[in-house]
Design a protein around this motif. Structure first.
Motif, PDB file in Angstrom:
ATOM      1  N   GLU A 122      15.778  -8.394 -19.650  1.00 56.37           N
ATOM      2  CA  GLU A 122      16.502  -9.799 -19.417  1.00 56.37           C
ATOM      3  C   GLU A 122      15.479 -10.711 -19.216  1.00 56.37           C
ATOM      4  N   VAL A 123      14.501 -10.364 -18.385  1.00 53.16           N
ATOM      5  CA  VAL A 123      13.205 -11.101 -18.008  1.00 53.16           C
ATOM      6  C   VAL A 123      12.151 -10.176 -17.959  1.00 53.16           C
ATOM      7  N   ASN A 124      10.637 -10.810 -18.251  1.00 55.50           N
ATOM      8  CA  ASN A 124       9.518  -9.968 -18.237  1.00 55.50           C
ATOM      9  C   ASN A 124       9.393  -9.118 -16.751  1.00 55.50           C
ATOM     10  N   MET A 125       9.379  -8.063 -16.962  1.00 50.17           N
ATOM     11  CA  MET A 125       9.333  -7.243 -15.667  1.00 50.17           C
ATOM     12  C   MET A 125       7.898  -6.339 -15.439  1.00 50.17           C
ATOM     13  N   GLY A 126       7.262  -6.342 -16.309  1.00 51.87           N
ATOM     14  CA  GLY A 126       5.678  -5.686 -16.250  1.00 51.87           C
ATOM     15  C   GLY A 126       6.029  -3.814 -16.709  1.00 51.87           C
ATOM     16  N   ILE A 127       4.852  -3.406 -16.659  1.00 52.43           N
ATOM     17  CA  ILE A 127       4.823  -2.061 -17.156  1.00 52.43           C
ATOM     18  C   ILE A 127       5.577  -0.977 -16.226  1.00 52.43           C
ATOM     19  N   GLN A 152      11.671  14.710 -10.102  1.00 50.39           N
ATOM     20  CA  GLN A 152      11.306  15.008  -8.864  1.00 50.39           C
ATOM     21  C   GLN A 152      10.021  14.127  -8.353  1.00 50.39           C
ATOM     22  N   ILE A 153       9.193  13.965  -9.186  1.00 47.64           N
ATOM     23  CA  ILE A 153       8.012  12.949  -8.638  1.00 47.64           C
ATOM     24  C   ILE A 153       8.506  11.405  -8.451  1.00 47.64           C
ATOM     25  N   GLY A 154       9.760  11.033  -9.220  1.00 48.16           N
ATOM     26  CA  GLY A 154      10.219   9.688  -9.160  1.00 48.16           C
ATOM     27  C   GLY A 154       9.697   8.667 -10.057  1.00 48.16           C
ATOM     28  N   HIS A 155       9.928   7.427  -9.414  1.00 49.93           N
ATOM     29  CA  HIS A 155       9.463   6.359 -10.408  1.00 49.93           C
ATOM     30  C   HIS A 155       8.039   5.884 -10.053  1.00 49.93           C
ATOM     31  N   HIS A 156       7.455   5.023 -11.037  1.00 49.60           N
ATOM     32  CA  HIS A 156       6.106   4.333 -10.916  1.00 49.60           C
ATOM     33  C   HIS A 156       6.469   3.493  -9.741  1.00 49.60           C
ATOM     34  N   ARG A 157       5.605   2.981  -9.148  1.00 55.35           N
ATOM     35  CA  ARG A 157       5.542   2.054  -8.006  1.00 55.35           C
ATOM     36  C   ARG A 157       5.292   0.683  -8.362  1.00 55.35           C
ATOM     37  N   LEU A 158       6.315  -0.066  -8.162  1.00 55.44           N
ATOM     38  CA  LEU A 158       6.239  -1.245  -8.695  1.00 55.44           C
ATOM     39  C   LEU A 158       5.293  -2.380  -8.479  1.00 55.44           C
ATOM     40  N   SER A 159       4.473  -1.934  -7.328  1.00 55.85           N
ATOM     41  CA  SER A 159       3.461  -2.711  -6.943  1.00 55.85           C
ATOM     42  C   SER A 159       1.931  -2.348  -7.681  1.00 55.85           C
ATOM     43  N   THR A 160       2.108  -1.454  -8.587  1.00 58.19           N
ATOM     44  CA  THR A 160       1.054  -1.017  -9.337  1.00 58.19           C
ATOM     45  C   THR A 160       1.191  -1.722 -10.572  1.00 58.19           C
ATOM     46  N   ARG A 161       0.305  -2.926 -11.103  1.00 60.83           N
ATOM     47  CA  ARG A 161       0.527  -3.209 -12.432  1.00 60.83           C
ATOM     48  C   ARG A 161      -0.456  -2.602 -13.571  1.00 60.83           C
ATOM     49  N   TYR A 162      -1.652  -2.061 -13.240  1.00 55.57           N
ATOM     50  CA  TYR A 162      -2.515  -1.607 -14.132  1.00 55.57           C
ATOM     51  C   TYR A 162      -2.701  -0.082 -13.629  1.00 55.57           C
ATOM     52  N   LEU A 163      -2.616   0.240 -12.502  1.00 59.11           N
ATOM     53  CA  LEU A 163      -2.990   1.575 -11.926  1.00 59.11           C
ATOM     54  C   LEU A 163      -1.825   2.378 -11.818  1.00 59.11           C
ATOM     55  N   HIS A 164      -0.490   1.973 -12.338  1.00 57.64           N
ATOM     56  CA  HIS A 164       0.714   2.919 -12.266  1.00 57.64           C
ATOM     57  C   HIS A 164       0.528   4.206 -12.570  1.00 57.64           C
ATOM     58  N   ASP A 165      -0.290   4.545 -13.994  1.00 60.17           N
ATOM     59  CA  ASP A 165      -0.453   5.826 -14.066  1.00 60.17           C
ATOM     60  C   ASP A 165      -1.184   6.782 -13.558  1.00 60.17           C
ATOM     61  N   TYR A 166      -2.533   6.033 -12.829  1.00 55.96           N
ATOM     62  CA  TYR A 166      -3.382   6.931 -11.889  1.00 55.96           C
ATOM     63  C   TYR A 166      -2.586   7.250 -10.629  1.00 55.96           C
ATOM     64  N   ASP A 167      -1.850   6.453 -10.108  1.00 61.88           N
ATOM     65  CA  ASP A 167      -0.953   6.559  -8.869  1.00 61.88           C
ATOM     66  C   ASP A 167      -0.063   7.849  -9.277  1.00 61.88           C
ATOM     67  N   TYR A 168       0.565   7.869 -10.603  1.00 67.41           N
ATOM     68  CA  TYR A 168       1.369   8.682 -10.798  1.00 67.41           C
ATOM     69  C   TYR A 168       0.933  10.185 -11.160  1.00 67.41           C
ATOM     70  N   TRP A 169      -0.332  10.128 -11.667  1.00 63.53           N
ATOM     71  CA  TRP A 169      -0.863  11.344 -11.903  1.00 63.53           C
ATOM     72  C   TRP A 169      -1.386  12.026 -10.619  1.00 63.53           C
ATOM     73  N   LEU A 170      -1.685  11.385  -9.457  1.00 64.03           N
ATOM     74  CA  LEU A 170      -1.873  11.594  -8.211  1.00 64.03           C
ATOM     75  C   LEU A 170      -0.553  12.627  -7.899  1.00 64.03           C
ATOM     76  N   ARG A 171       0.378  11.914  -7.802  1.00 63.31           N
ATOM     77  CA  ARG A 171       1.950  12.733  -7.356  1.00 63.31           C
ATOM     78  C   ARG A 171       2.088  13.797  -8.122  1.00 63.31           C
TER      79      ARG A 171
END
Length: 213
Positions: free
Chosen positions: A54-59, A165-184
């Motif tokens: 509905e509005v731009n929410m980011g990646i 089980q890992i859960g969602h991407h962190r909403l605070s990470t705009r461009y490094l969301h995948d790096y944070d996700y791979w660590l988890r």
């Protein structure tokens, strides 16, 4: 997808034309201001499920929404300007089926420009980053702590059970969301990287790859 009118149909086509046919393709338009959404509506394939924020929410938010909509045993991701090789899913799903100890399978990647031309030489450093090798789980985690991200988001195929089980991407990470996700993910399970390029990463002025190079 956000303002991807120049690339979205090629990205979607590379998914729908996979040799592995049993797929659900979720595409979420993040309030594009160009013709991305209108172009997506022209695709006639019942495997495509089209949504719009509905509005731009980011990646990060949009990736999470996509994950929640997935019903399959495996979950893969492709950025709206990237391209999968035709046998990408067949090879990576096949690997996970044959090697159940791994929770996710990645591939290496080639680099293409806005016209789809291979430009590995021009972006040799970026290609080298995505040509990651395999390490045991504990060494892989240490490597990621001490080095930049070397896994392409568009190359991941993960077990849905692992993703949940890992859960969602962190909403605070705009461009490094995948790096944070791979660590988890690496903390949670073993991953494997097929040593061949099954994904093409597009580099252009507006791409995340260019901004993070």
């Amino acid at each position: 997808a956000y303002n991807s009118e120049n690339f979205i149909l090629e990205a979607v086509g590379s998914v729908l034309n996979q040799s592995y046919k049993n797929i659900q393709l979720v595409v979420i338009d993040d309030c594009s201001t160009d013709k991305t959404y209108e172009l997506l509506k022209t695709v006639k394939d019942n495997r495509l499920e089209l949504y719009k924020n509905e509005v731009n929410m980011g990646i990060s938010y949009t990736c999470n929404r996509g994950i929640d909509l997935c019903r399959g045993e495996y979950i893969a991701h492709i950025d709206s300007d990237d391209v999968w090789m035709v046998n990408m899913l067949e090879k990576q799903v096949g690997f996970l089926e044959q090697n159940p100890k791994y929770g996710a399978c990645f591939s290496q990647a080639d680099i293409i420009d806005s016209s789809g031309k291979l430009c590995n030489d021009t972006h040799s450093e970026l290609k080298e980053i995505y040509n990651m090798y395999n390490l045991p789980q504990e060494k892989m985690f240490r490597y990621f702590i001490e080095n930049p991200n070397r896994l392409s988001h568009s190359s991941v195929v993960a077990k849905a059970s692992v993703v949940k089980q890992i859960g969602h991407h962190r909403l605070s990470t705009r461009y490094l969301h995948d790096y944070d996700y791979w660590l988890r993910m690496i903390m949670h399970c073993e991953i494997y990287i097929l040593q061949e390029a099954l994904t093409m990463i597009r580099v252009h002025n507006d791409s995340n790859s260019t901004m993070n190079e």
